[in-house]
Design a protein around this motif. Structure first.
Motif: not given
Length: 395
Positions: A326-327, A343-346, A348
Motif C-alpha cells: 500500500k502506497g 496502490f491504495d490497499r493492503d 492486494l
C-alpha cells in the motif's frame, strides 16, 4: 485387491501384468472395466465410450482395458486387438474425448501394450477428477455418469448436486488457504524474516491438495525428490525441510525470498522488495514492473514444471498477491510511460486463474496474472506484450 494396474506407472505396464489379471481372476469393479474391442465409429459407440470414461473420472478413477475378454465380470482371456495402428487409435480416442466431454478430463493416459507380434491391449488410465462433474456433450447428450461396484450409471439430481458441492468445497478451501498464507506473510510467520517492505506472492494450488488425501514425501529417494532449485534465489541460497514441507530460502542479512512446497502439493513463491533502496528517496517504495513480471514469469514456469515433476493432478488455482505494498508505486520503467498512482490497499489479492493443465500457455497465464496489477496502478494493461508474447524490450 491390489493389481499391477495400481502398482505400476502406465509406461512400465507390460503383457505379463495383464496376464496376472487373468491368473488372479481380477473382476470388473468400480475401477476396472474390460472391453473386447475398441469403440466403433457409430454415434452409439462413441456415446458409450464417453460415458464409460466420464463415469470413472466422476467417481474414483480407474482403467479401461480394450482387447480383454471377461465372463461374469472376471478377466478370462487376452483377445488382443489385431489389424490396428495403435498410434492412430490412441489419437482417435483422444479426439473423441476432447470434443465430447465438458469440462475436459486432464491427466488421461493411454498405452498400447504389445502382447505378441501384431496383437495389442490398449489400456486407458483415467484419474479421479478434482473438478467434476464431467458431462457428455456429444450430440447434445448432456448427461452425467458415475460408477459403482457394478459399473456405470447415470447420476440423479441429488448425486449431481452433491458432486458439485464437493467441487465447490475444494475451491473454497483453496481460496481460504491463500487468504491465510497472505495473512501469515504480513505477520512475518513465514520463512521470510523481513517485514518492512513489499512481498510479491505467487500461489499454485492444485485442488487435489485440499482433499486431505495427498501427502508428498520430500525425503531423498522417496519419489518426490529431486526437483530443480527455483530461479531468482540469489547467491548463497539454502534449502531445508520445514514444518510445511520443503523450503528454499535466500537473503542477506535476513532471509527475504523463499519458495515453499507443502506436503499437500500447494506451492508458494515469495519475493521481497525492501522499502528503502540506497540513499535516493526517489526509488523508495517503488516496484520495478519489468523486473517483477520477469520474476513472476520464471516462478510460474518453474511452478508448473515442478507440479508435473511431483506428479500432481490438475486442475489448480493460480494467483498473484502483494502484501505490504500500500502506497507503493508501480514503476513502468520508461520515461514516456511514467504514471505515479500508488496502490491504495493492503493486501492486494489479484484475481485467480483456473489452470486446467500444467502444460498451459505460459505467456497467456502471465498476462492474466500481471494485467490486474497494472489495472490497480492505473493502467489499462501491461505494455510488455506483443500479440500475446511477453516482449519487455520492444518499447
Amino acid at each position: 485387491m491390489s493389481t499391477p494396474l495400481d502398482q505400476k506407472s502406465l509406461e512400465e505396464l507390460d503383457a505379463t501384468d495383464l496376464r496376472l489379471l487373468i491368473e488372479d481372476q481380477v473382476s470388473e469393479c468400480k475401477t476396472i472395466d474390460y472391453k473386447r474391442t475398441l469403440p466403433g465409429r457409430t454415434d452409439a459407440d462413441r456415446r458409450e465410450f464417453l460415458h464409460d470414461v466420464s463415469s470413472f473420472a466422476n467417481a474414483s478413477g480407474g482403467h479401461l482395458l480394450f482387447g480383454m475378454k471377461e465372463e461374469r465380470g472376471i478377466a478370462m482371456e487376452i483377445l488382443g486387438l489385431r489389424d490396428i495402428n495403435p498410434d492412430q487409435e490412441i489419437t482417435r480416442l483422444e479426439e473423441m474425448l476432447r470434443s465430447g466431454l465438458r469440462p475436459r478430463i486432464y491427466g488421461l493416459q493411454m498405452k498400447a501394450v504389445l502382447i505378441e507380434e501384431g496383437s495389442w491391449v490398449l489400456v486407458l488410465r483415467i484419474p479421479r477428477s478434482w473438478n467434476p462433474p464431467h458431462q457428455v456433450t456429444f450430440q447434445s447428450d448432456m448427461r452425467f455418469s458415475a460408477r459403482g461396484l457394478t459399473g456405470k450409471y447415470l447420476m440423479d439430481v441429488d448425486e449431481l448436486r452433491s458432486t458439485l458441492e464437493v467441487s465447490d468445497v475444494l475451491g473454497e478451501r483453496a481460496r481460504n488457504f491463500r487468504l491465510e498464507r497472505i495473512a501469515k506473510v504480513k505477520a512475518g510467520e513465514t520463512p521470510s524474516e523481513e517485514i518492512d517492505g513489499a512481498h510479491i506472492v505467487l500461489h499454485l494450488l492444485p485442488l487435489s491438495a485440499f482433499t486431505g488425501k495427498r501427502r508428498l514425501d520430500f525425503a531423498r529417494g522417496a519419489g518426490h525428490w529431486p526437483f530443480d532449485p527455483p530461479p531468482f534465489m540469489g547467491s548463497g541460497f539454502s534449502s531445508r525441510y520445514c514444518f510445511e514441507g520443503y523450503a528454499f530460502t535466500s537473503g542477506y542479512p535476513k532471509v527475504d525470498t523463499y519458495r515453499l512446497y507443502f506436503r499437500s502439493g500447494a506451492m508458494e513463491y515469495v519475493d521481497f522488495r525492501p522499502s528503502h533502496i540506497g540513499q535516493n528517496d526517489r526509488f523508495d517504495r517503488m516496484l520495478p514492473s519489468t523486473v517483477i513480471e520477469k520474476i513472476t514469469r520464471q516462478n510460474l514456469e518453474h511452478a508448473l514444471i515442478t507440479a508435473k515433476t511431483l506428479e500432481l493432478e490438475p486442475p489448480a488455482f493460480l494467483s498473484l498477491s502483494m502484501a505490504g505494498a500500500k502506497g507503493w508505486i508501480w514503476a513502468a520503467g520508461d520515461r514516456f510511460l511514467q504514471r505515479e498512482v500508488p496502490f491504495d490497499r493492503d493486501p492486494l489479492l489479484f484475481s485467480e486463474q483456473f489452470v486446467e493443465s500444467f502444460d498451459g500457455d505460459i505467456e497467456g497465464l502471465l498476462k492474466a496474472l500481471v494485467d490486474p496489477v497494472w489495472h490497480a496502478a492505473g493502467w489499462e494493461q501491461s505494455p510488455n506484450f506483443i500479440e500475446g508474447k511477453w516482449a519487455p524490450d520492444h518499447r
